[in-house]
Design an enzyme around this catalytic site. Structure first.
Site, PDB file in Angstrom:
ATOM      1  N   HIS A 113      38.528  32.299  30.727  1.00  8.40           N
ATOM      2  CA  HIS A 113      39.361  33.129  31.607  1.00  8.40           C
ATOM      3  C   HIS A 113      39.903  32.311  32.768  1.00  8.40           C
ATOM      4  O   HIS A 113      39.254  31.408  33.294  1.00  8.40           O
ATOM      5  CB  HIS A 113      38.607  34.368  32.107  1.00  8.40           C
ATOM      6  CG  HIS A 113      37.394  34.112  32.941  1.00  8.40           C
ATOM      7  ND1 HIS A 113      37.435  33.975  34.310  1.00  8.40           N
ATOM      8  CD2 HIS A 113      36.087  33.997  32.601  1.00  8.40           C
ATOM      9  CE1 HIS A 113      36.213  33.793  34.780  1.00  8.40           C
ATOM     10  NE2 HIS A 113      35.369  33.794  33.764  1.00  8.40           N
ATOM     11  N   ASP A 115      41.123  33.711  35.691  1.00 15.02           N
ATOM     12  CA  ASP A 115      40.916  34.301  37.008  1.00 15.02           C
ATOM     13  C   ASP A 115      39.598  33.852  37.618  1.00 15.02           C
ATOM     14  O   ASP A 115      38.641  33.515  36.911  1.00 15.02           O
ATOM     15  CB  ASP A 115      40.979  35.825  36.938  1.00 15.02           C
ATOM     16  CG  ASP A 115      39.975  36.420  35.956  1.00 15.02           C
ATOM     17  OD1 ASP A 115      39.844  35.871  34.847  1.00 15.02           O
ATOM     18  OD2 ASP A 115      39.329  37.435  36.292  1.00 15.02           O
ATOM     19  N   ASP A 146      33.244  28.678  36.723  1.00 18.82           N
ATOM     20  CA  ASP A 146      33.488  30.039  36.248  1.00 18.82           C
ATOM     21  C   ASP A 146      34.948  30.398  36.442  1.00 18.82           C
ATOM     22  O   ASP A 146      35.330  30.887  37.492  1.00 18.82           O
ATOM     23  CB  ASP A 146      32.576  30.998  37.028  1.00 18.82           C
ATOM     24  CG  ASP A 146      32.648  32.412  36.548  1.00 18.82           C
ATOM     25  OD1 ASP A 146      33.136  32.633  35.436  1.00 18.82           O
ATOM     26  OD2 ASP A 146      32.214  33.306  37.295  1.00 18.82           O
ATOM     27  N   GLU A 180      39.064  38.840  33.598  1.00 19.00           N
ATOM     28  CA  GLU A 180      37.676  38.935  33.164  1.00 19.00           C
ATOM     29  C   GLU A 180      36.776  39.403  34.293  1.00 19.00           C
ATOM     30  O   GLU A 180      35.845  40.192  34.072  1.00 19.00           O
ATOM     31  CB  GLU A 180      37.192  37.573  32.640  1.00 19.00           C
ATOM     32  CG  GLU A 180      35.820  37.589  31.982  1.00 19.00           C
ATOM     33  CD  GLU A 180      34.652  37.395  32.961  1.00 19.00           C
ATOM     34  OE1 GLU A 180      33.501  37.636  32.560  1.00 19.00           O
ATOM     35  OE2 GLU A 180      34.920  36.993  34.129  1.00 19.00           O
ATOM     36  N   GLU A 181      37.041  38.948  35.498  1.00 19.25           N
ATOM     37  CA  GLU A 181      36.169  39.275  36.628  1.00 19.25           C
ATOM     38  C   GLU A 181      36.253  40.748  37.018  1.00 19.25           C
ATOM     39  O   GLU A 181      35.406  41.234  37.773  1.00 19.25           O
ATOM     40  CB  GLU A 181      36.518  38.402  37.837  1.00 19.25           C
ATOM     41  CG  GLU A 181      36.308  36.898  37.615  1.00 19.25           C
ATOM     42  CD  GLU A 181      34.844  36.502  37.446  1.00 19.25           C
ATOM     43  OE1 GLU A 181      33.978  37.395  37.524  1.00 19.25           O
ATOM     44  OE2 GLU A 181      34.580  35.310  37.235  1.00 19.25           O
ATOM     45  N   ASP A 207      32.644  31.993  23.735  1.00 19.86           N
ATOM     46  CA  ASP A 207      33.034  32.235  25.124  1.00 19.86           C
ATOM     47  C   ASP A 207      32.034  31.553  26.040  1.00 19.86           C
ATOM     48  O   ASP A 207      31.046  30.957  25.590  1.00 19.86           O
ATOM     49  CB  ASP A 207      33.072  33.743  25.386  1.00 19.86           C
ATOM     50  CG  ASP A 207      33.860  34.120  26.638  1.00 19.86           C
ATOM     51  OD1 ASP A 207      34.450  33.231  27.278  1.00 19.86           O
ATOM     52  OD2 ASP A 207      33.895  35.327  26.979  1.00 19.86           O
ATOM     53  N   HIS A 451      30.050  32.438  41.608  1.00 19.16           N
ATOM     54  CA  HIS A 451      30.428  33.504  42.556  1.00 19.16           C
ATOM     55  C   HIS A 451      29.938  33.224  43.971  1.00 19.16           C
ATOM     56  O   HIS A 451      30.134  34.074  44.859  1.00 19.16           O
ATOM     57  CB  HIS A 451      29.916  34.879  42.104  1.00 19.16           C
ATOM     58  CG  HIS A 451      30.582  35.399  40.870  1.00 19.16           C
ATOM     59  ND1 HIS A 451      30.593  36.735  40.539  1.00 19.16           N
ATOM     60  CD2 HIS A 451      31.246  34.765  39.874  1.00 19.16           C
ATOM     61  CE1 HIS A 451      31.242  36.910  39.398  1.00 19.16           C
ATOM     62  NE2 HIS A 451      31.642  35.720  38.967  1.00 19.16           N
TER      63      HIS A 451
END
Length: 479
Positions: A113, A115, A146, A180-181, A207, A451
């Site tokens: 992903h 984002d 991520d 995705e987030e 993934d 994160h």
């Protein structure tokens, strides 16, 4: 009579001990094909690191559509062979590529992903999160773990194969979501639905997910490459308490905030039942041959020792989430002034559902523990049941595991339960083999960088990521 009974008991105990020991001794170590990751010229490695750093400089946040547009223009320029050869179908800001091999065999789907999550605690960042700083050891910034790093590493591998004039033996699809987030509803879900409409079935869907971590948590010295064969579900609920509004100098016996606090305390004091799901059981059995004999005996005989193992895992914060549905109060609301009793108070609780848990079973449990006057409702937004469990003995799993084992450090590949979520959940109808693995090696303390502040990747690891995906694309490729 007593002696005969005692002898019978001792005989049974001896037989039980014999069974336990034999099972421990004959427990086989996983047999994997021997693979070597493809090599990369040194000059290619430096250029790849620089392109990743450039990618980090695009702040692809949910509220920045212009950043996605600029990022897509960068990708087209950075990977010209890919964009000349592969077909590209956009879904909003999500990108679905198709590499046609010309052969009639089950294709591979690689997910990642674009984002990234917003930045908090800016003062704690050693380098600005979207500057893409590269120093002697690390590449810094949002997306280095991520998961923009996988978008870039996959495209680097495709571009390298095309530059050499190589084609895969079977078709390859690349699906790079943009949301995705926030659940993937506009990206992964739409791409998966379109692929299903086309009747496409995949031999492998891969993934982000597990990674290479120190084996100490599982009691072994060798690092472990954790390959997710399932992921936990996701649901958030809102608890709401009602009370008598008024002046705080004349409080009633029960208040909205007090009732809400009681509700949360009751839920935390009565956690969901713990147990070994199949992914966790497979993980423990896989690492068992590398254990000291006493622990090996336990892991080889989980049919008997499961309660003991569950207690041990429950006592470790790093493994507690593997054995049960977890709850985390994440939002609180109530009151407008310090001397005014609020009429309502609410809290949002996020649950990660273990395999076997359902929305219905969870809500029934919540309702049983709520005090009178407190209600529960499902919070609007993303929801997912626990994923299906993919087999750990398939050719697809062996393909990923053998390449993971070829990463530096000779890690031991093991199936596991992914406790977070991924876009992979949207593609379950398209393959029996939906796996989750990010080919990076981290220390346990690095997990907080997902994160969190100071997200970074060791610069010498990025070329290894490219080599992993190159090996995945090259395995069985036409010569």
């Amino acid at each position: 009579m007593f002696k005969r009974g005692l002898l019978a008991v001792l005989t049974l105990l001896a037989l039980l001990l014999l069974v336990l020991v034999v099972r421990a001794l004959v427990l086989p170590a996983p047999a994997l094909s021997s693979r070597v990751l493809p090599s990369l010229p040194e000059q290619d490695r430096d250029a790849q690191v620089e392109r990743l750093a450039q990618a980090i400089r695009f702040p692809t946040l949910a509220d920045r559509p212009e950043a996605f547009d600029a990022f897509h223009a960068f990708l087209a320029e950075a990977f010209p062979f890919t964009h000349e050869t592969l077909s590209l179908r956009p879904f909003g800001h999500s990108l679905l590529y198709h590499w046609d091999s010309g052969h009639d065999c089950a294709p591979t789907l690689l997910l990642a992903h674009q984002d990234v999550v917003p930045v908090s605690a800016m003062a704690e960042w050693q380098h600005p999160p979207f500057d893409g700083v590269v120093d002697e050891r690390f590449i810094w910034g949002r997306g280095t773990l991520d998961d923009k790093v996988s978008v870039m590493a996959i495209l680097e591998a495709v571009e390298a194969m095309l530059a050499e004039g190589r084609q895969p033996a079977c078709d390859v699809w690349l699906a790079f979501g943009h949301d995705e987030e926030t659940g993937g509803a506009q990206g992964a879900a739409r791409m998966a639905a379109w692929l299903q409409e086309q009747g496409v079935r995949f031999e492998l869907v891969l993934d982000e997910g597990g990674m290479v971590l120190p084996g100490a948590t599982l009691g072994i010295q060798q690092p472990v490459a954790l390959i997710g064969i399932a992921e936990k579900g996701y649901i958030s609920v809102t608890l709401e308490a009602h009370g008598e509004p008024g002046h705080s100098s004349r409080p009633p016996a029960q208040t909205a905030i007090g009732d809400l606090a009681v509700a949360i305390a009751r839920l935390q004091a009565n956690p969901r039942p713990a147990g070994l799901s199949l992914p966790t059981r497979y993980m423990l059995e896989t690492v068992a041959p590398e254990q000291a004999f006493a622990r090996r005996l336990v892991f080889a005989n989980l049919w008997l020792f499961e309660p003991l193992v569950v207690r041990q895992l429950a006592g470790n914060p790093e493994t507690h989430a593997l054995i049960r549905t977890t709850m985390a109060p994440t939002m609180l609301s109530g009151g407008v002034k310090d001397n005014v009793l609020p009429a309502t108070a609410s809290a949002v609780i996020n649950f990660r559902l273990a395999p076997g848990e359902t929305q219905e079973s969870l809500l029934n449990w919540v309702e049983r523990h709520l005090p009178e006057g407190v209600s529960v409702s499902i919070k609007e937004g993303f929801f997912a049941e626990p994923s299906r469990i993919s087999p750990a003995n398939s050719d697809a799993f062996e393909r990923v595991a053998s390449l993971a084992q070829a990463l530096p450090g000779d890690p031991l590949p093991a199936p596991f339960l992914m406790i977070a979520g991924s876009d992979a959940r949207h593609y379950q109808a398209l393959s029996e083999n939906v796996l989750r693995f990010l080919p990076v090696s981290l220390q346990q303390q690095d997990i907080a960088r997902f994160h969190g502040p100071n997200e970074r990747l060791a610069r010498n690891q990025y070329p290894d990521m490219v080599r992993f995906y190159l090996g995945l694309l090259s395995s069985g490729s036409a010569q």
